[in-house]
Design a protein around this motif. Structure first.
Motif, PDB file in Angstrom:
ATOM      1  N   GLU A   1       0.889  -1.156   0.000  1.00  0.00           N
ATOM      2  CA  GLU A   1       0.000   0.000   0.000  1.00  0.00           C
ATOM      3  C   GLU A   1       0.929   1.208   0.000  1.00  0.00           C
ATOM      4  O   GLU A   1       1.768   1.365   0.884  1.00  0.00           O
ATOM      5  N   VAL A   2       0.815   2.064  -1.013  1.00  0.00           N
ATOM      6  CA  VAL A   2       1.805   3.114  -1.234  1.00  0.00           C
ATOM      7  C   VAL A   2       1.175   4.501  -1.183  1.00  0.00           C
ATOM      8  O   VAL A   2       0.103   4.727  -1.739  1.00  0.00           O
ATOM      9  N   THR A   3       1.878   5.403  -0.511  1.00  0.00           N
ATOM     10  CA  THR A   3       1.530   6.817  -0.501  1.00  0.00           C
ATOM     11  C   THR A   3       2.773   7.576  -0.923  1.00  0.00           C
ATOM     12  O   THR A   3       3.854   7.331  -0.388  1.00  0.00           O
ATOM     13  N   SER A   4       2.652   8.475  -1.893  1.00  0.00           N
ATOM     14  CA  SER A   4       3.814   9.274  -2.294  1.00  0.00           C
ATOM     15  C   SER A   4       3.413  10.741  -2.343  1.00  0.00           C
ATOM     16  O   SER A   4       2.289  11.076  -2.690  1.00  0.00           O
ATOM     17  N   ARG A   5       4.362  11.577  -1.934  1.00  0.00           N
ATOM     18  CA  ARG A   5       4.118  13.020  -1.940  1.00  0.00           C
ATOM     19  C   ARG A   5       5.460  13.739  -1.890  1.00  0.00           C
ATOM     20  O   ARG A   5       6.493  13.145  -1.628  1.00  0.00           O
ATOM     21  N   LYS A   6       5.432  15.026  -2.137  1.00  0.00           N
ATOM     22  CA  LYS A   6       6.644  15.830  -2.023  1.00  0.00           C
ATOM     23  C   LYS A   6       7.095  15.814  -0.564  1.00  0.00           C
ATOM     24  O   LYS A   6       6.280  15.839   0.346  1.00  0.00           O
ATOM     25  N   SER A   7       8.398  15.791  -0.366  1.00  0.00           N
ATOM     26  CA  SER A   7       8.927  15.824   0.995  1.00  0.00           C
ATOM     27  C   SER A   7       8.827  17.232   1.567  1.00  0.00           C
ATOM     28  O   SER A   7       8.415  18.169   0.880  1.00  0.00           O
ATOM     29  N   ALA A   8       9.222  17.387   2.799  1.00  0.00           N
ATOM     30  CA  ALA A   8       9.115  18.680   3.484  1.00  0.00           C
ATOM     31  C   ALA A   8       9.910  19.774   2.780  1.00  0.00           C
ATOM     32  O   ALA A   8       9.527  20.941   2.818  1.00  0.00           O
ATOM     33  N   ASP A   9      11.006  19.393   2.101  1.00  0.00           N
ATOM     34  CA  ASP A   9      11.820  20.407   1.421  1.00  0.00           C
ATOM     35  C   ASP A   9      11.245  20.812   0.070  1.00  0.00           C
ATOM     36  O   ASP A   9      11.777  21.682  -0.598  1.00  0.00           O
ATOM     37  N   GLU A  10      10.140  20.168  -0.345  1.00  0.00           N
ATOM     38  CA  GLU A  10       9.465  20.456  -1.616  1.00  0.00           C
ATOM     39  C   GLU A  10      10.334  20.188  -2.847  1.00  0.00           C
ATOM     40  O   GLU A  10       9.976  20.557  -3.957  1.00  0.00           O
ATOM     41  N   LYS A  11      11.487  19.539  -2.676  1.00  0.00           N
ATOM     42  CA  LYS A  11      12.368  19.217  -3.805  1.00  0.00           C
ATOM     43  C   LYS A  11      12.377  17.718  -4.082  1.00  0.00           C
ATOM     44  O   LYS A  11      12.519  17.307  -5.218  1.00  0.00           O
ATOM     45  N   ASN A  12      12.273  16.941  -3.051  1.00  0.00           N
ATOM     46  CA  ASN A  12      12.364  15.490  -3.161  1.00  0.00           C
ATOM     47  C   ASN A  12      11.000  14.860  -2.940  1.00  0.00           C
ATOM     48  O   ASN A  12      10.046  15.531  -2.556  1.00  0.00           O
ATOM     49  N   TRP A  13      10.935  13.573  -3.193  1.00  0.00           N
ATOM     50  CA  TRP A  13       9.702  12.827  -2.998  1.00  0.00           C
ATOM     51  C   TRP A  13       9.831  11.915  -1.799  1.00  0.00           C
ATOM     52  O   TRP A  13      10.898  11.387  -1.509  1.00  0.00           O
ATOM     53  N   LEU A  14       8.727  11.712  -1.117  1.00  0.00           N
ATOM     54  CA  LEU A  14       8.633  10.790   0.001  1.00  0.00           C
ATOM     55  C   LEU A  14       7.684   9.684  -0.424  1.00  0.00           C
ATOM     56  O   LEU A  14       6.556   9.957  -0.852  1.00  0.00           O
ATOM     57  N   VAL A  15       8.142   8.454  -0.352  1.00  0.00           N
ATOM     58  CA  VAL A  15       7.308   7.308  -0.695  1.00  0.00           C
ATOM     59  C   VAL A  15       7.178   6.443   0.550  1.00  0.00           C
ATOM     60  O   VAL A  15       8.180   5.973   1.085  1.00  0.00           O
ATOM     61  N   LEU A  16       5.949   6.271   1.008  1.00  0.00           N
ATOM     62  CA  LEU A  16       5.673   5.431   2.173  1.00  0.00           C
ATOM     63  C   LEU A  16       5.018   4.157   1.676  1.00  0.00           C
ATOM     64  O   LEU A  16       4.048   4.209   0.916  1.00  0.00           O
ATOM     65  N   ALA A  17       5.561   3.024   2.082  1.00  0.00           N
ATOM     66  CA  ALA A  17       5.038   1.735   1.632  1.00  0.00           C
ATOM     67  C   ALA A  17       4.687   0.882   2.840  1.00  0.00           C
ATOM     68  O   ALA A  17       5.449   0.798   3.805  1.00  0.00           O
ATOM     69  N   GLU A  18       3.525   0.254   2.790  1.00  0.00           N
ATOM     70  CA  GLU A  18       3.061  -0.587   3.887  1.00  0.00           C
ATOM     71  C   GLU A  18       2.749  -1.972   3.358  1.00  0.00           C
ATOM     72  O   GLU A  18       2.146  -2.133   2.291  1.00  0.00           O
ATOM     73  N   HIS A  19       3.186  -2.967   4.120  1.00  0.00           N
ATOM     74  CA  HIS A  19       2.996  -4.348   3.683  1.00  0.00           C
ATOM     75  C   HIS A  19       3.063  -5.249   4.905  1.00  0.00           C
ATOM     76  O   HIS A  19       3.873  -5.014   5.805  1.00  0.00           O
TER      77      HIS A  19
END
Length: 68
Positions: free
Chosen positions: A11-29
């Motif tokens: 189960e994946v959630t992706s969004r811009k990171s706090a610095d607004e330059k990089n991406w944050l991908v959260l994965a649950e399994h």
């Protein structure tokens, strides 16, 4: 990367990171902490992060019991 994880059953959630330059991908399994599945999942996530010039920062474990 998010699509690859979703295809593997995460189960994946992706969004811009706090610095607004990089991406944050959260994965649950759900995996069992016993045996090879747990270590294999970590190795696969570390490898996937490297392949995408990302950083794997570990995991959080939620222990639950199943009834049945």
């Amino acid at each position: 990367m998010a699509a690859q994880l979703a295809a593997q059953g995460y189960e994946v959630t992706s969004r811009k990171s706090a610095d607004e330059k990089n991406w944050l991908v959260l994965a649950e399994h759900d995996v069992s902490p016993a045996g090879q599945a747990f270590g294999s999942a970590r190795e696969a996530l570390e490898r996937l992060a490297r392949e995408h010039s990302g950083q794997y920062d570990g995991y959080e474990i939620e222990v639950s019991s199943s009834s049945g």
